[in-house]
Design a protein around this motif. Sequence first.
Motif, PDB file in Angstrom:
ATOM      1  N   HIS A   1      -4.136  -1.844 -12.318  1.00 61.91           N
ATOM      2  CA  HIS A   1      -3.408  -1.189 -11.233  1.00 61.91           C
ATOM      3  C   HIS A   1      -4.331  -0.539 -10.203  1.00 61.91           C
ATOM      4  CE1 HIS A   1       0.380  -2.033 -13.090  1.00 61.91           C
ATOM      5  NE2 HIS A   1       0.081  -1.368 -14.192  1.00 61.91           N
ATOM      6  N   THR A   2      -5.640  -0.620 -10.443  1.00 63.25           N
ATOM      7  CA  THR A   2      -6.601  -0.051  -9.503  1.00 63.25           C
ATOM      8  C   THR A   2      -7.230  -1.108  -8.599  1.00 63.25           C
ATOM      9  OG1 THR A   2      -7.137   1.773 -11.009  1.00 63.25           O
ATOM     10  CG2 THR A   2      -8.735   1.296  -9.295  1.00 63.25           C
ATOM     11  N   GLY A   3      -7.556  -2.278  -9.155  1.00 68.00           N
ATOM     12  CA  GLY A   3      -8.313  -3.262  -8.404  1.00 68.00           C
ATOM     13  C   GLY A   3      -7.489  -4.367  -7.781  1.00 68.00           C
ATOM     14  N   MET A   4      -8.087  -5.538  -7.686  1.00 68.69           N
ATOM     15  CA  MET A   4      -7.423  -6.737  -7.198  1.00 68.69           C
ATOM     16  C   MET A   4      -6.817  -7.478  -8.392  1.00 68.69           C
ATOM     17  SD  MET A   4      -7.421  -7.691  -3.931  1.00 68.69           S
ATOM     18  CE  MET A   4      -7.699  -9.458  -3.780  1.00 68.69           C
ATOM     19  N   PRO A   5      -5.779  -8.300  -8.186  1.00 63.31           N
ATOM     20  CA  PRO A   5      -5.174  -8.634  -6.894  1.00 63.31           C
ATOM     21  C   PRO A   5      -3.976  -7.776  -6.479  1.00 63.31           C
ATOM     22  CG  PRO A   5      -4.322 -10.108  -8.573  1.00 63.31           C
ATOM     23  CD  PRO A   5      -5.309  -9.205  -9.275  1.00 63.31           C
ATOM     24  N   HIS A   6      -3.500  -6.905  -7.391  1.00 59.76           N
ATOM     25  CA  HIS A   6      -2.273  -6.177  -7.074  1.00 59.76           C
ATOM     26  C   HIS A   6      -2.401  -4.668  -7.205  1.00 59.76           C
ATOM     27  CE1 HIS A   6      -0.355 -10.034  -6.890  1.00 59.76           C
ATOM     28  NE2 HIS A   6      -0.568 -10.287  -8.164  1.00 59.76           N
ATOM     29  N   GLY A   7      -3.625  -4.150  -7.355  1.00 59.51           N
ATOM     30  CA  GLY A   7      -3.832  -2.716  -7.479  1.00 59.51           C
ATOM     31  C   GLY A   7      -4.030  -2.052  -6.132  1.00 59.51           C
ATOM     32  N   ILE A   8      -4.439  -0.779  -6.168  1.00 62.43           N
ATOM     33  CA  ILE A   8      -4.538  -0.017  -4.920  1.00 62.43           C
ATOM     34  C   ILE A   8      -5.645  -0.536  -4.004  1.00 62.43           C
ATOM     35  CG2 ILE A   8      -3.455   2.058  -5.832  1.00 62.43           C
ATOM     36  CD1 ILE A   8      -6.240   3.258  -6.221  1.00 62.43           C
TER      37      ILE A   8
ATOM     38  N   ASP B   1       2.626  -8.653   4.279  1.00 59.15           N
ATOM     39  CA  ASP B   1       3.856  -8.673   3.489  1.00 59.15           C
ATOM     40  C   ASP B   1       4.147  -7.222   3.109  1.00 59.15           C
ATOM     41  OD1 ASP B   1       5.601  -8.636   1.201  1.00 59.15           O
ATOM     42  OD2 ASP B   1       5.173 -10.755   0.881  1.00 59.15           O
ATOM     43  N   LEU B   2       5.156  -6.604   3.748  1.00 62.31           N
ATOM     44  CA  LEU B   2       5.391  -5.179   3.567  1.00 62.31           C
ATOM     45  C   LEU B   2       5.663  -4.819   2.114  1.00 62.31           C
ATOM     46  CD1 LEU B   2       5.652  -2.424   4.983  1.00 62.31           C
ATOM     47  CD2 LEU B   2       8.098  -2.895   5.260  1.00 62.31           C
ATOM     48  N   ARG B   3       6.449  -5.642   1.435  1.00 64.72           N
ATOM     49  CA  ARG B   3       6.772  -5.330   0.037  1.00 64.72           C
ATOM     50  C   ARG B   3       5.523  -5.415  -0.838  1.00 64.72           C
ATOM     51  NH1 ARG B   3      11.218  -4.519  -2.868  1.00 64.72           N
ATOM     52  NH2 ARG B   3      12.501  -4.872  -1.023  1.00 64.72           N
ATOM     53  N   ALA B   4       4.704  -6.449  -0.623  1.00 66.07           N
ATOM     54  CA  ALA B   4       3.469  -6.576  -1.404  1.00 66.07           C
ATOM     55  C   ALA B   4       2.508  -5.442  -1.069  1.00 66.07           C
ATOM     56  CB  ALA B   4       2.814  -7.927  -1.114  1.00 66.07           C
ATOM     57  N   TYR B   5       2.468  -5.062   0.191  1.00 66.72           N
ATOM     58  CA  TYR B   5       1.615  -3.952   0.643  1.00 66.72           C
ATOM     59  C   TYR B   5       2.004  -2.656  -0.053  1.00 66.72           C
ATOM     60  CZ  TYR B   5      -0.083  -0.385   4.002  1.00 66.72           C
ATOM     61  OH  TYR B   5      -0.650   0.705   4.598  1.00 66.72           O
ATOM     62  N   HIS B   6       3.302  -2.341  -0.048  1.00 68.61           N
ATOM     63  CA  HIS B   6       3.775  -1.122  -0.695  1.00 68.61           C
ATOM     64  C   HIS B   6       3.574  -1.189  -2.209  1.00 68.61           C
ATOM     65  CE1 HIS B   6       6.628   0.387   2.723  1.00 68.61           C
ATOM     66  NE2 HIS B   6       5.352   0.493   3.023  1.00 68.61           N
ATOM     67  N   ARG B   7       3.803  -2.373  -2.789  1.00 68.44           N
ATOM     68  CA  ARG B   7       3.654  -2.514  -4.238  1.00 68.44           C
ATOM     69  C   ARG B   7       2.220  -2.223  -4.664  1.00 68.44           C
ATOM     70  NH1 ARG B   7       5.190  -7.649  -4.825  1.00 68.44           N
ATOM     71  NH2 ARG B   7       3.058  -8.455  -4.789  1.00 68.44           N
ATOM     72  N   SER B   8       1.261  -2.674  -3.857  1.00 72.53           N
ATOM     73  CA  SER B   8      -0.140  -2.471  -4.213  1.00 72.53           C
ATOM     74  C   SER B   8      -0.648  -1.092  -3.812  1.00 72.53           C
ATOM     75  CB  SER B   8      -1.011  -3.544  -3.546  1.00 72.53           C
ATOM     76  OG  SER B   8      -0.661  -4.832  -3.981  1.00 72.53           O
ATOM     77  N   LYS B   9      -0.392  -0.693  -2.573  1.00 71.10           N
ATOM     78  CA  LYS B   9      -0.986   0.532  -2.050  1.00 71.10           C
ATOM     79  C   LYS B   9      -0.463   1.777  -2.748  1.00 71.10           C
ATOM     80  CE  LYS B   9      -1.881   3.098   2.220  1.00 71.10           C
ATOM     81  NZ  LYS B   9      -3.335   3.209   2.021  1.00 71.10           N
ATOM     82  N   THR B  10       0.830   1.798  -3.040  1.00 69.37           N
ATOM     83  CA  THR B  10       1.426   3.015  -3.589  1.00 69.37           C
ATOM     84  C   THR B  10       2.052   2.812  -4.957  1.00 69.37           C
ATOM     85  OG1 THR B  10       1.865   3.813  -1.359  1.00 69.37           O
ATOM     86  CG2 THR B  10       3.066   4.870  -3.149  1.00 69.37           C
ATOM     87  N   ALA B  11       2.865   1.769  -5.105  1.00 66.21           N
ATOM     88  CA  ALA B  11       3.617   1.603  -6.346  1.00 66.21           C
ATOM     89  C   ALA B  11       2.709   1.348  -7.541  1.00 66.21           C
ATOM     90  CB  ALA B  11       4.639   0.475  -6.212  1.00 66.21           C
ATOM     91  N   ALA B  12       1.536   0.755  -7.314  1.00 70.36           N
ATOM     92  CA  ALA B  12       0.672   0.378  -8.441  1.00 70.36           C
ATOM     93  C   ALA B  12       0.360   1.551  -9.355  1.00 70.36           C
ATOM     94  CB  ALA B  12      -0.626  -0.246  -7.913  1.00 70.36           C
ATOM     95  N   LEU B  13       0.009   2.699  -8.780  1.00 70.36           N
ATOM     96  CA  LEU B  13      -0.340   3.844  -9.629  1.00 70.36           C
ATOM     97  C   LEU B  13       0.891   4.497 -10.251  1.00 70.36           C
ATOM     98  CD1 LEU B  13      -3.371   5.654  -7.955  1.00 70.36           C
ATOM     99  CD2 LEU B  13      -3.323   3.878  -9.724  1.00 70.36           C
ATOM    100  N   PHE B  14       2.060   4.301  -9.662  1.00 72.24           N
ATOM    101  CA  PHE B  14       3.276   4.806 -10.297  1.00 72.24           C
ATOM    102  C   PHE B  14       3.665   3.914 -11.475  1.00 72.24           C
ATOM    103  CE2 PHE B  14       3.547   7.051  -6.271  1.00 72.24           C
ATOM    104  CZ  PHE B  14       3.972   8.294  -6.680  1.00 72.24           C
ATOM    105  N   VAL B  15       3.472   2.609 -11.333  1.00 72.23           N
ATOM    106  CA  VAL B  15       3.674   1.711 -12.477  1.00 72.23           C
ATOM    107  C   VAL B  15       2.678   2.071 -13.578  1.00 72.23           C
ATOM    108  CG1 VAL B  15       3.591  -0.674 -13.285  1.00 72.23           C
ATOM    109  CG2 VAL B  15       4.594  -0.152 -11.050  1.00 72.23           C
TER     110      VAL B  15
END
Length: 292
Positions: free
Chosen positions: A147-154, A167-181
């Motif tokens: 959840h920190t690195g690539m391809p889907h972390g911050i 891709d706004l959803r992918a952007y939000h999922r990685s930038k912010t949601a990753a650490l909440f997951v």
Amino acid sequence: MDLSHRIDTAMSAAIARAQGQASPDGAVPGRLAAALHYAVTPGGARIRPTICLSVAKACGDDRPALSDSAAIALELIHCASLVHDDLPAFDNADFRRGKPTVHLAFSEPLAVLTGDSLIIAAFEELGGADDADAARALRLVRLLSRHTGMPHGICAGQGWESEAQVDLRAYHRSKTAALFVAATQMGALAAGQDPEPWEELGARIGEAFQVADDLRDALYDEQALGKPAGQDVANARPSAVEELGVQGAIKHLQDILSGAIASIPSCPGEGQLAQLVRLYAERMTPVAPARV
């Protein structure tokens, strides 16, 4: 012991270790050591470690020391990301949590080193788990890395800002949601539970947090935020407000939070966890904008 006290106690201990306070000869770079403390205080809402410990408690919290380490490792990664995000190469921010950003208070080189040191401290925190907790700790390291690195972390989230098409959803999922997951999954795993059923809750809370942040950035002023306002527009960043408008973003936020509550997996502390999410929902939703 309440969660905030647990978090503060564990964070103080982690930063002391990172600063080298136990170093035999005491020979450490003093300004970097000071910057580490500066970067994590004041602590803000500590929402990610609070969620992590809340999930651990809801799942039984049979190894509280490991739960504390998971929560602190997560917060150290978050603080590192803030230090790096504020650098001139990214947001070029002057203020964070109501005080000068690390690169202004200590210099750009020390800000880079501070962020790097906090990342190392996060994994050192999990690496210092008791031998009896080693198997869980290793899985926690893997989760936090994912959840920190690539391809889907911050790191990927920050990378999206350099793409021509976002891709706004992918952007939000990685930038912010990753650490909440990471927060929900690591809380469950620290308590010995399967982390996979907890992914949806973390993803929904993270998405809601990002939409709320987009709204605050668009509606509030610097004094209200404790950091520069209007940064999404100034830096041409994608946002829910740009895509949906203010009212559309608020409606989207409310829908996400309703889904978050419904997604909580069955566990002994399910009711208390639902109350916590409702509390966050109230705090996230903008009420009276200071500027329009």
